[in-house]
Design a protein around this motif. Structure first.
Motif, PDB file in Angstrom:
ATOM      1  N   PRO A   3      13.062  -3.557   4.884  1.00 28.37           N
ATOM      2  CA  PRO A   3      14.447  -3.897   4.463  1.00 28.37           C
ATOM      3  C   PRO A   3      15.451  -3.572   5.537  1.00 28.37           C
ATOM      4  O   PRO A   3      16.587  -4.322   5.922  1.00 28.37           O
ATOM      5  CB  PRO A   3      14.615  -3.741   3.045  1.00 28.37           C
ATOM      6  N   ALA A   4      15.627  -2.471   5.923  1.00 29.86           N
ATOM      7  CA  ALA A   4      16.630  -1.811   6.851  1.00 29.86           C
ATOM      8  C   ALA A   4      16.528  -2.430   8.120  1.00 29.86           C
ATOM      9  O   ALA A   4      17.882  -2.690   8.571  1.00 29.86           O
ATOM     10  CB  ALA A   4      16.157  -0.093   7.150  1.00 29.86           C
ATOM     11  N   ARG A   5      15.642  -2.874   8.730  1.00 30.44           N
ATOM     12  CA  ARG A   5      15.469  -3.524   9.898  1.00 30.44           C
ATOM     13  C   ARG A   5      15.955  -4.952   9.736  1.00 30.44           C
ATOM     14  O   ARG A   5      16.953  -5.400  10.544  1.00 30.44           O
ATOM     15  CB  ARG A   5      13.990  -3.685  10.631  1.00 30.44           C
ATOM     16  N   ASP A   6      15.842  -5.550   8.758  1.00 28.37           N
ATOM     17  CA  ASP A   6      16.383  -7.108   8.352  1.00 28.37           C
ATOM     18  C   ASP A   6      17.808  -6.857   8.135  1.00 28.37           C
ATOM     19  O   ASP A   6      18.614  -7.926   8.641  1.00 28.37           O
ATOM     20  CB  ASP A   6      15.730  -7.433   7.212  1.00 28.37           C
ATOM     21  N   ILE A   7      18.342  -5.771   7.433  1.00 31.27           N
ATOM     22  CA  ILE A   7      19.851  -5.710   7.122  1.00 31.27           C
ATOM     23  C   ILE A   7      20.477  -5.716   8.536  1.00 31.27           C
ATOM     24  O   ILE A   7      21.576  -6.507   8.843  1.00 31.27           O
ATOM     25  CB  ILE A   7      20.209  -4.585   6.291  1.00 31.27           C
ATOM     26  N   GLU A   8      19.780  -4.804   9.208  1.00 24.70           N
ATOM     27  CA  GLU A   8      20.492  -4.468  10.724  1.00 24.70           C
ATOM     28  C   GLU A   8      20.577  -5.742  11.694  1.00 24.70           C
ATOM     29  O   GLU A   8      21.754  -5.956  12.269  1.00 24.70           O
ATOM     30  CB  GLU A   8      19.761  -3.419  11.651  1.00 24.70           C
ATOM     31  N   ILE A   9      19.498  -6.598  11.478  1.00 29.27           N
ATOM     32  CA  ILE A   9      19.600  -7.910  12.087  1.00 29.27           C
ATOM     33  C   ILE A   9      20.789  -8.917  11.593  1.00 29.27           C
ATOM     34  O   ILE A   9      21.436  -9.506  12.389  1.00 29.27           O
ATOM     35  CB  ILE A   9      18.293  -8.706  12.310  1.00 29.27           C
ATOM     36  N   ILE A  10      20.774  -8.947  10.331  1.00 29.74           N
ATOM     37  CA  ILE A  10      21.931  -9.675   9.723  1.00 29.74           C
ATOM     38  C   ILE A  10      23.167  -9.212  10.181  1.00 29.74           C
ATOM     39  O   ILE A  10      24.011  -9.976  10.546  1.00 29.74           O
ATOM     40  CB  ILE A  10      21.685  -9.982   8.216  1.00 29.74           C
ATOM     41  N   ASP A  11      23.304  -7.680  10.048  1.00 28.39           N
ATOM     42  CA  ASP A  11      24.664  -7.338  10.449  1.00 28.39           C
ATOM     43  C   ASP A  11      25.251  -7.564  11.955  1.00 28.39           C
ATOM     44  O   ASP A  11      26.081  -7.918  12.146  1.00 28.39           O
ATOM     45  CB  ASP A  11      24.741  -5.821  10.221  1.00 28.39           C
ATOM     46  N   LEU A  12      24.007  -7.608  12.679  1.00 22.30           N
ATOM     47  CA  LEU A  12      24.329  -7.751  14.131  1.00 22.30           C
ATOM     48  C   LEU A  12      24.792  -9.224  14.338  1.00 22.30           C
ATOM     49  O   LEU A  12      25.659  -9.595  15.105  1.00 22.30           O
ATOM     50  CB  LEU A  12      23.261  -7.446  14.750  1.00 22.30           C
TER      51      LEU A  12
END
Length: 247
Positions: A3-12
């Protein structure tokens, strides 16, 4: 699954989209300001440069403190990272007891301005949606859930957007109204009808649960649960308002 990786990708991705909008507008402003000096355009340029610095440093625009005037100035750009973000963590039925722990694992993303998160099990929610209302309510109690995912999403969304719901009711209809937190009874009256705001006298107020328990406004008056409030009363989530006015 991370989840943390997915959130970082969306934020970027959202930040890059906003940055492109900022860069395009700054380029246009530079051309306009070469032709003539304009204080309003210069103010917009300075504000957008602040936005650019914020985005380039990895900070969402929702974390940028803006004055009402500045907020109005950038409203038309519809920046994605300026909008509140609700993160939905889809978990398995076997992870329901770990929901709080899983939410804590992404707290560095959610404990920031304009962000929130809820955990849900999409498979379980599909099963609940096929049950009758009473069965669904009983099932949710057994699972230790305060409500369905949809109900929790709506509540979390309202909290993120600083909104409350108040109700009006009469012989013909009962209606729910959405208002910003901090709305006064006087302003709420205007949302219902301009005549009510202009001729506002007072508001009779009761929480919807208390009204259901009493069964009617008349019974609520008898039991002393109906409050009389003036123009400055701050409407609370779940209030039922009966506006007295004269025009």
């Amino acid at each position: 699954i991370d989840p943390a990786r997915d959130i970082e990708i969306i934020d970027l991705e959202l930040a890059l989209a906003d940055l492109q909008v900022v860069e395009n507008r700054l380029s246009s402003l530079a051309k306009e300001l070469r032709v003539k000096r304009d204080s309003e355009l210069e103010h917009e340029r300075d504000l957008l440069e602040r936005c650019r610095r914020s985005l380039e440093s990895g900070e969402a625009l929702r974390e940028l403190e803006l004055s009402p005037e500045e907020e109005k100035m950038i409203k038309g750009f519809q920046f994605l990272t300026r909008k509140p973000m609700l993160i939905l963590l889809n978990i398995g039925e076997d992870q329901m007891e770990e929901a709080e722990e899983l939410l804590n694992s992404i707290h560095r993303f959610t404990d920031r301005p304009g962000r929130g998160a809820i955990a849900l099990c999409a498979e379980l929610e599909m099963e609940i949606s096929q049950l009758e209302d009473e069965e669904a309510e009983e099932f949710l109690k057994e699972m230790g859930l305060e409500g369905s995912a949809l109900q929790r999403m709506v509540k979390a969304s309202y909290d993120l957007m600083d909104l409350v719901t108040f109700f009006t009711g009469g012989d013909k209809e009962t209606r729910a109204w959405t208002a910003p937190k901090g709305t006064t009874a006087h302003r709420a009256a205007g949302m219902i009808h301009s005549d009510m705001e202009r001729g506002f006298i007072r508001a009779e107020v009761i929480n919807w649960r208390d009204l259901l328990d009493c069964g009617s406004f008349a019974k609520a008056r008898e039991e002393g649960k109906l409050r009389i409030e003036g123009k400055g009363y701050i409407v609370q989530d779940g209030d039922v308002l009966h506006i007295r006015f004269n025009v």
